[in-house]
Write a protein that holds these residues in place. Structure first.
Motif, PDB file in Angstrom:
ATOM      1  N   MET A  70       0.863  -1.186   0.000  1.00  0.00           N
ATOM      2  CA  MET A  70       0.000   0.000   0.000  1.00  0.00           C
ATOM      3  C   MET A  70       0.894   1.229   0.000  1.00  0.00           C
ATOM      4  O   MET A  70       1.740   1.381   0.884  1.00  0.00           O
ATOM      5  N   THR A 135      -6.662   5.379   4.135  1.00  0.00           N
ATOM      6  CA  THR A 135      -6.112   4.080   3.738  1.00  0.00           C
ATOM      7  C   THR A 135      -5.783   3.234   4.957  1.00  0.00           C
ATOM      8  O   THR A 135      -6.084   2.037   5.006  1.00  0.00           O
ATOM      9  N   TYR A 138      -9.466   2.604   6.949  1.00  0.00           N
ATOM     10  CA  TYR A 138     -10.526   1.849   6.284  1.00  0.00           C
ATOM     11  C   TYR A 138     -10.020   0.657   5.467  1.00  0.00           C
ATOM     12  O   TYR A 138     -10.706  -0.360   5.376  1.00  0.00           O
ATOM     13  N   ASP A 139      -8.843   0.776   4.878  1.00  0.00           N
ATOM     14  CA  ASP A 139      -8.332  -0.325   4.058  1.00  0.00           C
ATOM     15  C   ASP A 139      -7.456  -1.277   4.876  1.00  0.00           C
ATOM     16  O   ASP A 139      -7.677  -2.489   4.870  1.00  0.00           O
ATOM     17  N   ASP A 142      -9.410  -1.936   8.346  1.00  0.00           N
ATOM     18  CA  ASP A 142     -10.767  -2.389   8.028  1.00  0.00           C
ATOM     19  C   ASP A 142     -11.760  -1.983   9.112  1.00  0.00           C
ATOM     20  O   ASP A 142     -12.477  -2.816   9.669  1.00  0.00           O
TER      21      ASP A 142
END
Length: 221
Positions: A70, A135, A138-139, A142
């Motif tokens: 990422m 990022t 939320y990514d 999660d």
């Protein structure tokens, strides 16, 4: 592994994914490295925030993006300049916007700096500062954002403030998890919850979603 914060459960979970000899003394150096790398990825996931993207040499960002799981290009200086410019009325910008507008007269030097920031924003969808936070939250982690309220009709707290609080919870969290996030006493006295958007009571095992507005009914309220 405990020295880097890995629990026995973390190590066991990783070992189940890898094909290793039963005797650790028989592990090769590469297998040990793979174990360490995989445990690190499980316990300490990373997001690379490539700051100063507006002045990065050509090709650097692309190489970072290819190497990292990422990667978010960013210009923290550009974000600061836009926020200060917005406060001064020079630019139209809200944190997280993908772009901005020049609203007033600026010097040639200021315009040149703003255009550098614009180049990053247009290519990558913003300055990267808010994007990096999103990022991670939320990514990578999660999580979901949930808004507890006391008045499910007006979406306010006891003082009449609209959506005064927001809580980040792990995806799959339930209304009772939200109750404990608000306060341990609220959680201990949890009775049920109401989905303020739908205006209906929700089950105790209901999984909360991003943007849910929820009234917690508790003996402590």
């Amino acid at each position: 592994m405990t020295g880097v914060g890995a629990t026995p459960a973390d190590v066991a979970a990783v070992l189940r994914r890898l094909s290793y000899p039963g005797d650790p003394l028989a592990w090769s150096e590469e297998q040990r490295r793979e174990l360490a790398r995989t445990v690190r990825e499980r316990t300490k996931p990373l997001v690379v925030v490539a700051n100063k993207a507006d002045i990065a040499p050509e090709g650097n960002l692309e190489r970072l993006q290819a190497a990292a799981d990422m990667m978010v290009p960013a210009t923290a200086e550009g974000e600061l300049a836009l926020r200060r410019g917005a406060e001064a009325g020079l630019v139209g910008y809200d944190p997280g916007d993908e772009g901005f507008t020049i609203e007033s007269a600026v010097s040639d030097e200021q315009r040149a700096g703003l255009e550098r920031v614009r180049g990053v924003a247009e290519e990558w969808g913003g300055t990267g500062v808010q994007q990096a936070i999103d990022t991670v939250v939320y990514d990578l982690l999660d999580q979901v954002t949930v808004y507890p309220v006391e008045n499910e009709t007006r979406w306010t707290d006891g003082q009449g403030r609209t959506l005064p609080d927001a809580h980040l919870l792990a995806r799959g969290a339930t209304p009772e998890d939200l109750a404990y996030a608000v306060h341990s006493d609220i959680g201990d006295g949890y009775l049920h919850a109401v989905d303020a958007r739908a205006g209906r009571r929700i089950s105790d095992d209901h999984e909360l979603s991003e943007g849910d507005v929820v009234k917690i009914v508790s003996t402590a309220t």
